[in-house]
Design a protein around this motif. Structure first.
Motif, PDB file in Angstrom:
ATOM      1  N   GLY A 154       2.362   4.200  -0.489  1.00  0.00           N
ATOM      2  CA  GLY A 154       1.285   4.125  -1.462  1.00  0.00           C
ATOM      3  C   GLY A 154       1.164   2.797  -2.182  1.00  0.00           C
ATOM      4  O   GLY A 154       0.391   2.681  -3.142  1.00  0.00           O
ATOM      5  N   LYS A 155       1.859   1.775  -1.736  1.00  0.00           N
ATOM      6  CA  LYS A 155       1.872   0.499  -2.455  1.00  0.00           C
ATOM      7  C   LYS A 155       0.800  -0.481  -1.987  1.00  0.00           C
ATOM      8  O   LYS A 155       0.561  -1.493  -2.643  1.00  0.00           O
ATOM      9  N   TRP A 156       0.143  -0.172  -0.893  1.00  0.00           N
ATOM     10  CA  TRP A 156      -0.889  -1.067  -0.364  1.00  0.00           C
ATOM     11  C   TRP A 156      -2.072  -0.241   0.138  1.00  0.00           C
ATOM     12  O   TRP A 156      -1.890   0.802   0.762  1.00  0.00           O
ATOM     13  N   ILE A 157      -3.262  -0.738  -0.121  1.00  0.00           N
ATOM     14  CA  ILE A 157      -4.497  -0.069   0.295  1.00  0.00           C
ATOM     15  C   ILE A 157      -5.320  -1.050   1.120  1.00  0.00           C
ATOM     16  O   ILE A 157      -5.415  -2.238   0.786  1.00  0.00           O
ATOM     17  N   LEU A 158      -5.910  -0.552   2.189  1.00  0.00           N
ATOM     18  CA  LEU A 158      -6.771  -1.363   3.042  1.00  0.00           C
ATOM     19  C   LEU A 158      -8.150  -0.721   3.102  1.00  0.00           C
ATOM     20  O   LEU A 158      -8.311   0.379   3.636  1.00  0.00           O
ATOM     21  N   GLY A 159      -9.134  -1.380   2.530  1.00  0.00           N
ATOM     22  CA  GLY A 159     -10.511  -0.894   2.562  1.00  0.00           C
ATOM     23  C   GLY A 159     -11.323  -1.665   3.588  1.00  0.00           C
ATOM     24  O   GLY A 159     -11.156  -2.877   3.743  1.00  0.00           O
ATOM     25  N   THR A 160     -12.199  -0.962   4.283  1.00  0.00           N
ATOM     26  CA  THR A 160     -13.055  -1.581   5.299  1.00  0.00           C
ATOM     27  C   THR A 160     -14.485  -1.650   4.795  1.00  0.00           C
ATOM     28  O   THR A 160     -15.027  -0.649   4.314  1.00  0.00           O
ATOM     29  N   THR A 161     -15.106  -2.821   4.905  1.00  0.00           N
ATOM     30  CA  THR A 161     -16.537  -2.978   4.684  1.00  0.00           C
ATOM     31  C   THR A 161     -17.152  -3.488   5.984  1.00  0.00           C
ATOM     32  O   THR A 161     -16.449  -3.731   6.962  1.00  0.00           O
ATOM     33  N   ASP A 162     -18.445  -3.669   6.000  1.00  0.00           N
ATOM     34  CA  ASP A 162     -19.095  -4.127   7.233  1.00  0.00           C
ATOM     35  C   ASP A 162     -18.683  -5.532   7.633  1.00  0.00           C
ATOM     36  O   ASP A 162     -18.718  -5.886   8.818  1.00  0.00           O
ATOM     37  N   THR A 163     -18.284  -6.367   6.657  1.00  0.00           N
ATOM     38  CA  THR A 163     -18.068  -7.784   6.951  1.00  0.00           C
ATOM     39  C   THR A 163     -16.656  -8.284   6.657  1.00  0.00           C
ATOM     40  O   THR A 163     -16.350  -9.437   6.934  1.00  0.00           O
ATOM     41  N   TYR A 164     -15.805  -7.467   6.093  1.00  0.00           N
ATOM     42  CA  TYR A 164     -14.441  -7.897   5.814  1.00  0.00           C
ATOM     43  C   TYR A 164     -13.577  -6.679   5.480  1.00  0.00           C
ATOM     44  O   TYR A 164     -14.078  -5.581   5.239  1.00  0.00           O
ATOM     45  N   LEU A 165     -12.252  -6.887   5.471  1.00  0.00           N
ATOM     46  CA  LEU A 165     -11.301  -5.912   4.960  1.00  0.00           C
ATOM     47  C   LEU A 165     -10.818  -6.399   3.599  1.00  0.00           C
ATOM     48  O   LEU A 165     -10.719  -7.611   3.363  1.00  0.00           O
ATOM     49  N   VAL A 166     -10.506  -5.481   2.715  1.00  0.00           N
ATOM     50  CA  VAL A 166      -9.954  -5.840   1.409  1.00  0.00           C
ATOM     51  C   VAL A 166      -8.584  -5.184   1.276  1.00  0.00           C
ATOM     52  O   VAL A 166      -8.438  -3.970   1.451  1.00  0.00           O
ATOM     53  N   LEU A 167      -7.569  -6.001   1.011  1.00  0.00           N
ATOM     54  CA  LEU A 167      -6.190  -5.529   0.868  1.00  0.00           C
ATOM     55  C   LEU A 167      -5.812  -5.560  -0.607  1.00  0.00           C
ATOM     56  O   LEU A 167      -5.879  -6.602  -1.258  1.00  0.00           O
ATOM     57  N   ILE A 168      -5.402  -4.407  -1.137  1.00  0.00           N
ATOM     58  CA  ILE A 168      -5.104  -4.258  -2.559  1.00  0.00           C
ATOM     59  C   ILE A 168      -3.661  -3.816  -2.736  1.00  0.00           C
ATOM     60  O   ILE A 168      -3.184  -2.914  -2.038  1.00  0.00           O
ATOM     61  N   CYS A 169      -2.973  -4.454  -3.678  1.00  0.00           N
ATOM     62  CA  CYS A 169      -1.618  -4.049  -4.036  1.00  0.00           C
ATOM     63  C   CYS A 169      -1.696  -3.130  -5.250  1.00  0.00           C
ATOM     64  O   CYS A 169      -2.322  -3.473  -6.256  1.00  0.00           O
ATOM     65  N   THR A 170      -1.080  -1.952  -5.176  1.00  0.00           N
ATOM     66  CA  THR A 170      -1.161  -0.973  -6.268  1.00  0.00           C
ATOM     67  C   THR A 170       0.053  -1.026  -7.198  1.00  0.00           C
ATOM     68  O   THR A 170       0.148  -0.242  -8.133  1.00  0.00           O
TER      69      THR A 170
END
Length: 652
Positions: free
Chosen positions: A492-508
Motif C-alpha cells: 500500500g505504499k505506492w499507487i500507479l494511476g493511468t491516464t490517456d497520456t501518462y502514468l502518475v506514481l504516488i508515494c503514500t
C-alpha cells in the motif's frame, strides 16, 4: 525477440540552412554540434537558462504582445520577417522517417516565432481576428503549428539544449535562439496548461484552491519535499531475502528475449487476461475462455477452450463483450462482467463460472434495498484473495458507489444455484456507501490488507481503509486527466494511476506526529506530501505507438507476500508494451529528473512492439521468477495471440 529503448529520434541537422547571410554558416555548424541526441548537463551554467534581468525581460516580453498574465493578443505568427533578436524567435524541425534507420530531423521553418493564442481553429486564416476569451490556449509556431495546449502534445523539454519536442499531427522540435526565450516559453506554457485544464487563471491563489494547501507541492514541485522519495529508495529496495545483483534490476542494460508465442483459438478474439498464481491462466474472449499453462518462462496453451454456456438461458449474446474476469476460490471459479449496453461499462450482474466444468453455475444480480443497481468494475477483496479457497466476497464499484458483495445470504449459507432467469440469486450488499452525485468513480484496486484505492474521472485518487468505505482517509488532487486504471503495491505504499497520456506514481508514506511511519490508507497525511512522478513516452515513441496510442492498464509486477517489493511497472500504449524499472523511477536523483521544471517525468523505459494493438500486458506472479531472472515473465496479449517474455541476464 528483444525490445527497444526509449528514443528521442536521431540527431537534428541544419544541413540545408538558409544562406542569405554569411554568418549563418558558422551558426549552422555550432547548432549541429549542440543539437545532438539529447543529453543532460547536471551543472548547467546559470546564464544559459536564466536572463540577467528579469525586470528587463518582463518589459521586453510585454512589448512583444505575447501571452502574458492578462489575455493579450499574440504577434502574427505568419509574419514574413520574424525578428531573429526577439526572445520568441525559434527554428522549427519535423521528424521524418518514423523508426527507420534513415529517420532524421529536417528543418521546417528556419526562422519563425512562437506564441500562445486564444483564437479558435475557425480563426486560423484570419490574423486580424480578436482572441476568443473562452477558447483554449493554443501553441502557435510559425505557419505550421496551431495546437491546443494539453497532455496530448506530449511536450518534452531539454533545458540544456534550449529545445522542446512535441506531437501535433507529427513529431516536431522547437530550437530556441535565445535562452530567455526558452525560459519564457516554459513558464507561459505551464500557465496556459493550468488555465486550459482547470478553467481559471494560473495564479498562486487559484493553484491553492485547485490542489489544496496540503498539496501545494503538486502545484510547485520545485518547492516540494522530496525526502520521502529519498527515504523510500533506501527503505523499499529489493527483497534482501532474494540476493539479486543490483545490475540485474536495471532493465535498460538487459534484454527481453525468449519470446514464446501462442495463437488463440480462431473464434476466441482475446478481450482480457486473467493470470493465475497457481497452475493455469486464462484468455478471456468473446465466445469463451482458453486455458493456458503457467511456466517459469511464460504461458503455453493446453489445447483446452471452454465455450460459455448458461443454465436455462436462451441468450447466446450474454458474453459478447466481456469486460472483466475475476478469479476466485483458489482459482477454481471465475466471475465475469459483461456490459449491459454496448459502449458502456456498467452491468447489472456477474456470471460465476466453474472453470473445471466450463459452465456458468450462477448468474448473480446486483440489488440494494430491493432495487436493481449497476456496477462498472469488480475486484478481489485484497491482493492474493483469489488464492483463498473459501473466498465468497468481492468488491464492487459504480460511478457513485463503493461496496462489498457477498455470495452468501445473511445467515452465511451459500445460495442455491439458479435454474432459470426467475430464480436469479441476489448478491448481498454487506458493506459500502452510496455517495452523493459527483464522485465519478472510474476504477479501483485493493492492497494486501484489503485497503482500497479509487480513481475518478476528475483525476482524483482516493484512499479508503479496510474498515470504512464511507470517507476517504486521503484524497490526492487530480492533474486534469481522468484516471482510467489504478493499481497499488501489496504493502500500500505506492499507487500507479493511468491516464490517456501518462502514468502518475504516488508515494503514500508519511510520518505521523509520533514519528511513526504510516500510509495514507491509515491516516491523514498532513502537508508533507511529496509531489508525484509522471511516467511518459517521448513524443517520438508516442507517435510511433499507433493511432490508438492511449495509455491503458498501468500496473505493478505481481507479489502477494509481505516483505517482497514489486520490481517493475508495465502499461500498454497502442502497439507497445512499455516497462519501467520501479527502483529506478523511485530514485530522487535519477538522471531523467535532472534540470527538469514542473512535475518530474521519467522517460527511461523498455518497449516491446507488436504488429497489432495490444489488449493487455501483465507480469506473472512473482513465484514464476527463476533464480537467474530479476522478474517473472511478462505476458502480452493481442486479439489473436499471446506472447511471453522473460528478462535475460545477457547484456545488450
Amino acid at each position: 525477440m528483444g525490445g527497444s529503448h526509449s528514443r528521442d529520434g536521431p540527431d537534428l541537422s541544419d544541413s540545408d540552412q538558409y544562406t542569405d547571410e554569411e554568418e549563418e554558416d558558422e551558426q549552422s555548424q555550432s547548432e549541429e554540434e549542440e543539437y545532438a541526441t539529447p543529453t543532460r548537463n547536471p551543472n548547467p551554467s546559470p546564464s544559459a537558462s536564466t536572463p540577467q534581468s528579469l525586470d528587463a525581460l518582463d518589459r521586453k516580453l510585454k512589448s512583444l504582445h505575447l501571452k502574458y498574465s492578462n489575455p493579450i493578443s499574440s504577434p502574427n505568427p505568419k509574419s514574413p520577417n520574424p525578428n531573429p533578436s526577439s526572445p520568441n524567435a525559434v527554428k522549427l524541425y519535423l521528424h521524418v522517417g518514423g523508426s527507420n534507420p534513415s529517420a532524421r530531423w529536417v528543418p521546417s521553418e528556419k526562422l519563425t516565432a512562437f506564441s500562445f493564442s486564444r483564437r479558435g481553429s475557425s480563426d486560423e486564416d484570419d490574423s486580424d481576428s480578436s482572441p476568443n476569451p473562452n477558447a483554449p490556449w493554443c501553441l502557435v509556431v510559425g505557419s505550421k503549428i496551431r495546437a491546443p495546449i494539453g497532455p496530448a502534445l506530449q511536450l518534452k523539454s531539454f533545458p540544456a539544449q534550449k529545445r522542446v519536442d512535441f506531437v501535433a499531427d507529427g513529431v516536431w522540435a522547437i530550437k530556441f535562439l535565445h535562452p530567455q526565450g526558452y525560459s519564457f516559453f516554459f513558464k507561459q506554457y505551464q500557465d496556459c496548461l493550468f488555465e486550459n485544464t482547470y478553467g481559471v487563471e494560473a495564479t498562486q491563489e487559484n493553484r491553492v484552491k485547485v490542489y489544496g494547501k496540503d498539496f501545494i507541492g503538486w502545484a510547485q514541485p520545485d518547492a516540494a519535499d522530496d525526502s520521502i522519495w529519498e527515504d523510500a529508495k533506501e527503505s523499499f529496495g529489493p527483497n534482501p531475502a532474494k540476493k539479486t545483483p543490483r545490475s540485474a534490476l536495471s532493465i535498460e542494460s538487459r534484454e527481453l528475449l525468449e519470446e514464446f508465442e501462442e495463437e488463440a483459438a480462431a473464434e476466441l478474439g482475446i478481450q482480457s487476461l486473467a493470470l493465475g498464481a497457481l497452475d493455469n491462466s486464462f484468455l478471456v474472449g468473446k465466445a469463451g475462455i482458453q486455458v493456458v499453462k503457467n511456466f517459469s518462462h511464460g504461458v503455453h496453451g493446453k489445447g483446452v477452450a471452454v465455450k460459455f454456456s448458461a443454465p436455462g438461458s436462451s441468450n447466446q449474446n450474454l458474453f459478447s463483450t466481456p469486460k472483466k474476469a475475476l478469479l476466485m476460490r483458489a482459482e477454481t471459479n471465475m466471475l465475469l462482467m459483461s456490459p449491459a449496453n454496448e459502449g458502456k461499462p456498467h452491468t447489472t450482474g456477474v456470471n460465476q463460472i466453474d472453470i473445471e466444468t466450463g459452465r456458468v453455475v450462477t448468474q448473480w444480480k446486483f440489488e440494494k434495498d430491493g432495487a436493481d443497481i449497476t456496477m462498472r468494475d469488480i475486484t478481489n477483496d485484497s491482493k492474493g484473495a483469489q488464492l483463498d479457497p473459501s473466498e465468497s466476497t468481492f468488491l464492487g464499484l459504480d460511478d457513485n458507489r463503493l461496496c462489498r458483495w457477498d455470495m452468501r445470504d445473511r445467515h452465511g449459507i451459500v445460495q442455491n444455484l439458479a435454474d432459470s432467469a426467475a430464480d436469479t440469486p441476489v448478491l448481498n450488499w454487506t458493506q459500502g456507501h452510496q455517495f452523493a452525485r459527483g464522485t465519478n468513480f472510474q476504477c479501483f484496486a485493493s492492497t494486501g490488507d484489503g485497503s482500497i484505492v479509487v480513481g475518478s474521472i476528475d483525476g482524483k485518487i482516493r484512499l479508503y481503509s479496510k474498515s470504512s468505505m464511507r470517507m476517504a482517509k486521503t484524497a490526492f488532487p487530480g492533474l486534469g486527466s481522468p484516471i482510467t486504471h489504478v493499481d497499488v503495491t501489496y504493502d500500500g505504499k505506492w499507487i500507479l494511476g493511468t491516464t490517456d497520456t501518462y502514468l502518475v506514481l504516488i508515494c503514500t508514506i508519511f510520518i505521523d506526529k509520533d514519528g511513526k511511519e504510516k500510509t495514507g490508507f491509515g491516516g491523514r497525511m498532513g502537508n508533507r506530501i511529496a509531489a508525484p512522478r509522471l511516467l511518459k513516452l517521448t513524443p517520438l515513441d508516442s507517435h510511433l505507438a499507433g493511432v490508438n496510442n492511449k495509455f491503458r492498464g498501468g500496473q505493478f509486477s505481481w507479489v502477494t507476500e509481505n516483505g517482497k517489493q514489486e520490481r517493475h511497472l508495465v502499461a500498454t500504449v497502442g502497439k507497445f508494451s512499455i516497462i519501467w524499472n520501479f527502483e529506478q523511477v523511485k530514485k530522487s536523483n535519477h538522471e531523467c529528473y535532472l534540470n527538469q521544471e514542473g512535475l518530474k517525468s521519467c522517460y527511461c523505459y523498455k518497449i516491446i512492439p507488436k504488429e497489432e494493438s495490444i489488449v493487455d500486458s501483465r507480469f506473472m506472479h512473482d513465484k514464476f521468477a527463476v533464480t537467474d531472472s530479476p522478474e517473472a515473465p511478462l505476458v502480452v496479449a493481442t486479439p489473436m495471440k499471446v506472447s511471453s517474455f522473460s528478462i535475460s541476464s545477457r547484456r545488450l
